[in-house]
Write a protein that holds these residues in place. Sequence first.
Motif, PDB file in Angstrom:
ATOM      1  N   CYS A   4      59.369   4.808 -11.183  1.00 11.76           N
ATOM      2  CA  CYS A   4      58.086   5.077 -11.847  1.00 11.76           C
ATOM      3  C   CYS A   4      58.023   4.118 -13.039  1.00 11.76           C
ATOM      4  N   CYS A   6      53.228   8.351 -13.220  1.00 14.96           N
ATOM      5  CA  CYS A   6      53.994   7.504 -12.309  1.00 14.96           C
ATOM      6  C   CYS A   6      53.000   6.672 -11.495  1.00 14.96           C
ATOM      7  N   PRO A   9      53.020  11.242  -7.834  1.00 14.27           N
ATOM      8  CA  PRO A   9      53.282   9.867  -7.389  1.00 14.27           C
ATOM      9  C   PRO A   9      52.763   9.599  -5.983  1.00 14.27           C
ATOM     10  N   THR A  22      60.635   5.813  -6.024  1.00 11.06           N
ATOM     11  CA  THR A  22      59.618   6.441  -6.860  1.00 11.06           C
ATOM     12  C   THR A  22      59.816   7.950  -6.922  1.00 11.06           C
ATOM     13  N   TRP A  23      60.028   8.578  -5.782  1.00  9.18           N
ATOM     14  CA  TRP A  23      60.168  10.025  -5.756  1.00  9.18           C
ATOM     15  C   TRP A  23      61.528  10.483  -6.274  1.00  9.18           C
ATOM     16  N   TYR A  80      60.887  10.504  -9.906  1.00 11.68           N
ATOM     17  CA  TYR A  80      59.942  11.569 -10.243  1.00 11.68           C
ATOM     18  C   TYR A  80      60.625  12.939 -10.202  1.00 11.68           C
TER      19      TYR A  80
END
Length: 312
Positions: A34, A40, A46, A76-77, A80
Motif C-alpha cells: 500500500c 491504500c 484495497p 497489497t492485501w 492491508y
Amino acid sequence: MRSFRKFAVITIVAVIFLIFVGGFVRATGSGMGCPDWPRCFGRWIPPTSIDQLPANYQEIFGAKLKGEVEFNATKTWTEYINRLVGASVGIFIFITVILAYRTQTDRKIFYICLLSFFLVSFEGWLGAKVVATELAPGMITLHMVVAVIILGLLIWAVLHSYSDTSFHTGKEQKSDLLFLLMMALFITIGQIIFGTQIREGIDHAQRLLGDHNRSLWVQEVKGKVVFHAILSIGILVLHGLIYKKVKSRFEGKVLRRFASWALILVILEMLSGTLLSLAGFPAALQPLHLTFSTVIVAIQFILYFILAKRSK
C-alpha cells in the motif's frame, strides 16, 4: 479483576501476533504493498485487481512502489491485513485500559495500560512514517522497539494485578538471577534490533544479486550473521544458567515452567536462525524466527517481574 487479566492476556497474544504479521510483511517485501497511508491506493478497501486502478496508477504511485512494475494484489492485501491487525490491537489495548480503570483498585495498573495505549497510538503514527519514508531502516527498527515496549508494559500490568504472595517464590537468593535475566533481556532485544539490520542487508543483496542467487545473499551479510550467532550462543548459556538456578532454588511450578520454556525457545530460535542461513532466508521462516525472539523477551519480562516483585 479476572476479566481484566483475561482480556489483557488476549491483548498480549494479539501484540505478539501483530509482530508475527509485521515480520511476514517484511519477509515477503510487502511493506509498500500500500504506497499511501491511511488509505491504500487512494481507497479505504484495497483493489483486488489492476482493473480497479486508474490507467495512470504507476504515474501516481510509481515512486513508492519499490520497483514493482505492476500492481501486486498479494502484497497489497498482505500489507492491508497488517494494518487491520494493528488497528485491532489498538482497540484491544483501549478496552484493556477501560477494564483496568473499572476493575482495578490499584491506579498504577491503569496508568501502565494507559501508557501502552499512548504508545500504540504512537506506533500507528510510526507506521505512517514508515510508509512515508519508503521503509527507512531506522524507522522500521524504531517501529519494532516500540512494539516490544508495549508488550512489556502489558505484561507488567497483568503481573502487577496479582498479590505479592501469588507466585510463592520464597526468600531464596534472587539478585544473581535478576542480573542474569537483565543481561539476557538486554542482549535479546539487541538481537532483535540487530536482526532488522541483517534483514536490511538481505534486502540489499536481493536487489543486487536477484532472486535466482538466493544462496549468495548470506555472503553479503556474513560478518553480521556470525556475530548474531555468537550472541545467540551467549543467550543460550545465560538461559541455561537461569534454568539451572531456578530449578535448584524454587519448588513452585510457575518459575520452573517459564524458565524451561525460555530455554526451549532459545534453542528453537537458534535452529530457525541456522535454517535461515542455510536455506537462503526463506520468507516463511523469517517471521517465525522473529516471533520466537518476541516470545523469549515476553518470558524474560515475566521471570524478571515475578522475581523483582518478590525481592522487595
